[in-house]
Enzyme design. Structure first.
Site, short mmCIF file in Angstrom:
data_model
loop_
_atom_site.label_atom_id
_atom_site.label_comp_id
_atom_site.label_asym_id
_atom_site.label_seq_id
_atom_site.Cartn_x
_atom_site.Cartn_y
_atom_site.Cartn_z
CB SER A 194 -0.94 -0.04 1.21
OG SER A 194 -2.02 0.82 1.02
CG ASP A 412 -6.41 -3.47 -3.49
OD1 ASP A 412 -7.16 -2.73 -2.81
OD2 ASP A 412 -5.17 -3.50 -3.34
CG HIS A 452 -5.52 -2.67 0.29
ND1 HIS A 452 -4.82 -2.29 -0.84
CD2 HIS A 452 -5.02 -1.91 1.29
CE1 HIS A 452 -3.95 -1.35 -0.52
NE2 HIS A 452 -4.05 -1.10 0.75
#
Ligand SMILES: *[C@@H]1O[C@H](CO)[C@@H](O)[C@H](O)[C@H]1NC(C)=O
Ligand SMILES: *[C@@H]1O[C@H](CO)[C@@H](O)[C@H](O)[C@H]1NC(C)=O
Ligand SMILES: *[C@@H]1O[C@H](CO)[C@@H](O)[C@H](O)[C@H]1NC(C)=O
Length: 534
Positions: A194, A412, A452
Site C-alpha cells: 500500500s 483489491d 487489499h
C-alpha cells in the site's frame, strides 16, 4: 492500507549467519553517528533489548512477537530549513544476523510503523529498520502535520512522506548496521504494501542504488489520481440519491463471483479469468434478497450504481478519467455508507481536505462528478511532481542490477489493480522500446480474488513468501517463475495456488486436485478449452 503481510511471512532460511556472526567485540553502546547528505543528525541512542516482546496491534501486527534480542538504535535527523525531526529506528539482531538489511514501509498516512513492522523480521535475523519521516505516526489521519500554522501545506513533511525519508532510511539503516557489525550488509531490501508499496516504487524510480531487492505490494502509485478516484463510488451514490446497504453490495458481488468463477475451469469461489468476465448485474433485476430480515429487491438504481463503480470516473466528454474497482472486489469499502448517507474512504477525504484544497473545513457531502473532476485536476496539477510515484523510467534500477517484485490482489477493495497493470505497461512502452527485457528486473504478480494487501476479507490465494522469492532472485539469481500462494485461515475454502508473472496466468492442468498448487501451471492465457472441475 493495512499491511497484514506478517500473516503471510514464511520462515526464511537463516543464511550466512555463522559467517557474519563471529565478531564478539560489537558494542551496542557505541554506534557511530551516520552521515546523511542534505540532513543533520541530531541524536543517536541505543540499547540492548533482551527477551523483548512486541504486543499484537491488529491490523498492523496480528500476532505478538516474543523472544526478541536486538540492539535497538534510534537516530533523529533534520533537514536544514525544513523544521522537521525525523526518527529512524533500527533493530540489529544480537545473534544470527543473516547479513541482510531490510527497510519496512508504512501504510495509509504513516511512512513506517516502528517495532510493529520491524519485529517480525528482526527475529528472522534481518537488521530491520523503519522511519516516521518526521510525521506524527497517526496512520489514520494526516491533519496533525499536513498544514503549517499559517494554513499552508507543509511541503517539507509531504516531501518526507513522498520520497525523501525513503533514501534517508536506507542511508541511516545501512550505516548503523555497518557500525554495529563492523561490516556493511551483504544485501539490502525494501518491503512494504500500500503506502509501503508506493515507497518501494519510489525507491525503484528515484533511489535505484539503495536496495538490491524491492518488494512492493498493492503500491499506492499514481497517488494524485487514484486517491481522488476512490471518491467515485460516493459520487455515484450521491448522484443516484440512493445508498445501498452492505448486504445489497455483497449480494451483487457474490452473484458476479458465481457467474465468473468457472471461466478459468475451476470452481473455487474466485474470479481468476477476469478478462473474460462479462458479468452484467441486470440479471438480478426483479429478484429479491433477505437483508437482515428485510426483503430487498434488486432495483435498476442499484444495478446502475454498481456498473458505474466498476467503470470508474469519466471526463466531461465521457472518456475514462481513472480506473474503477474490479468485478469481484468488495464494494463496501469505497462505497461505504452510514445510516443511509455516504461515508467516503478516509485517505481520499483527508487528501482532498488537507492537501488538494488545504481546507480543514472542507465538506464532501453530496460530491458530484463535476466536483470530483475539479479535485482530480487540482490534485494532479499541485502534487503530481511531489507524490505521484509513477515514473516509468526504471533505467537506474536496471543499471544498478536491483530487482523489483510487485504483487497486487486482483480483488483489491482500496487501490485499483488496473493502476499497477497500467504502470507495468508504461514501463514496457518506455523501456521495452529500447530492447530491454523488463522481466530481468521487474516482475508483477496478480493474485486473483485477493483484497487489499491480503487483508483477509475475501477468498483468493495470496503470496506466502514473496520476500523469500525476492531474496532468491537477488542472491541466487533465481528469477521467480511463479510465487507460492495460499488462502488465509479466514477464507471460505482453503487451497494453495501459484501466482504467475504478468501477463501469465495460473491455469489448471485439467487433472489432479484443484486445491493444490501443483495442479496448475503458468500459461499465456486460460484458452477456450476449460476443463471443468469442482
Ligand atoms: C527509541 O525510541 C522509542 C520510541 O520513542 C523509545 O520507546 C525507545 O526507548 C528508544 N530507544 C532508545 C534506545 O533510545
Ligand atoms: C522470556 O520472557 C518470557 C515472557 O515473555 C518468559 O516467560 C521467559 O522465561 C523469558 N525467558 C528468559 C530466558 O528470560
Ligand atoms: C516548527 O515546528 C513546530 C512543530 O513541530 C512548530 O510549533 C513551529 O511553529 C515550527 N516553526 C516554524 C518556523 O515553522
Amino acid at each position: 492500507m493495512f499491511p497484514t503481510l506478517a500473516v503471510f511471512v514464511g520462515s526464511l532460511a537463516i543464511a550466512n549467519a555463522a559467517a557474519a556472526d563471529s565478531n564478539s567485540r560489537r558494542s551496542c553502546a557505541n554506534i557511530a553517528a551516520p552521515r546523511v547528505e542534505g540532513a543533520k543528525v541530531l541524536s543517536v541512542s541505543s540499547a540492548e533489548l533482551r527477551n523483548h516482546t512486541v504486543a499484537a496491534f491488529p491490523p498492523l501486527l496480528n500476532e505478538p512477537v516474543a523472544g526478541i534480542n536486538v540492539c535497538e538504535v534510534n537516530v533523529t535527523l533534520t533537514h536544514p530549513g525544513a523544521n522537521d525531526t525525523v526518527s529512524v529506528q533500527v533493530w540489529l539482531p544480537l545473534e544470527k544476523w543473516t547479513g541482510r538489511f531490510l527497510s519496512l514501509g508504512g501504510s495509509a498516512w504513516a511512512a513506517g510503523h516502528g517495532p510493529l513492522s520491524i519485529a517480525p523480521y528482526a527475529v528472522q535475523g534481518f537488521a530491520a529498520a523503519a522511519t516516521d519521516a518526521g510525521l506524527d505516526g497517526n496512520f489514520l489521519d494526516p491533519s496533525g502535520w499536513a498544514l503549517k500554522a499559517d494554513g499552508t501545506i507543509n511541503t517539507d513533511l509531504l516531501t518526507n512522506f513522498a520520497s525523501r525519508s525513503i533514501h534517508d532510511l536506507a542511508v541511516v539503516g545501512k550505516a548503523v548496521t555497518g557500525s554495529y557489525y563492523g561490516k556493511a550488509p551483504s544485501f539490502s531490501y525494501w518491503q512494504g504494501c500500500s503506502t509501503g508499496g508506493r515507497q518501494g516504487m519510489v525507491a525503484a524510480q528515484k533511489y535505484p542504488n539503495d536496495f538490491d531487492g524491492i518488494l512492493a505490494g498493492a503500491p499506492a502509485i499514481y497517488w494524485t489520481k487514484y486517491v481522488i478516484a476512490e471518491l467515485w463510488p460516493q459520487v455515484v451514490m450521491n448522484e443516484a440519491g440512493y445508498y445501498p446497504s452492505k448486504c445489497e453490495f455483497a449480494a451483487v458481488r457474490d452473484d458476479a463471483v458465481a457467474a465468473c468463477d468457472e471461466l478459468d475451469g475451476v470452481k473455487d469461489g474466485v474470479i481468476s479469468n477476469l478478462a473474460r468476465c462479462n458479468y452484467n448485474p441486470s440479471r438480478l433485476l426483479g429478484q429479491k434478497i433477505n437483508c437482515d430480515g428485510t426483503e430487498v429487491f434488486f432495483t435498476p438504481q442499484l444495478i446502475s450504481i454498481v456498473q458505474k463503480i466498476w467503470e470508474g470516473p469519466k471526463t466531461s466528454s465521457g472518456s475514462r478519467l481513472w480506473h474503477g474497482l474490479n468485478i469481484g472486489a468488495p464494494l463496501d469499502t469505497l462505497a461505504a455508507t452510514n445510516n443511509g448517507k455516504g461515508s467516503p474512504f478516509f485517505v481520499a477525504t483527508d487528501w482532498a481536505r488537507d492537501f488538494v484544497k488545504a481546507n480543514p473545513g472542507l465538506n464532501l457531502d453530496g460530491l458530484d462528478s463535476v466536483g470530483l473532476r475539479d479535485l482530480f485536476a487540482q490534485s494532479v496539477e499541485k502534487f503530481n511532481a511531489v507524490i505521484d510515484s509513477s515514473d516509468a523510467d526504471l533505467s537506474g534500477l536496471q543499471k544498478s542490477g536491483g530487482k523489483l517484485l510487485v504483487w497486487h490482489g486482483e480483488a483489491d477493495n482500496v487501490i485499483f489493480p488496473k493502476d499497477t497493470i497500467q504502470y507495468r505497461k508504461e514501463v514496457e512502452n518506455k523501456m521495452g522500446a529500447a530492447g530491454r527485457r523488463i522481466d530481468d528486473f521487474f516482475r508483477l504478480f496478480i493474485a486473483p480474488g485477493v483484497d487489499h494487501c491480503a487483508g483477509g476479507s475475501i477468498d483468493g490465494a495470496g503470496p506466502t513468501d514473496p520476500l523469500g522469492a525476492l531474496i532468491d532472485w537477488v542472491e541466487k539469481k533465481k528469477a521467480p517463475q511463479e510465487l507460492a500462494a495460499a488462502t488465509l485461515p479466514t477464507a471460505k475454502s482453503h487451497f494453495s495456488r501459484k501466482l504467475c508473472p504478468y501477463p501469465q496466468v495460473a491455469k489448471f492442468d485439467g487433472h489432479g486436485d484443484p486445491s493444490l498448487a501443483s495442479s496448475f501451471h503458468c500459461a499465456k492465457g486460460f484458452g477456450n478449452s476449460c476443463s471443468k472441475s469442482t
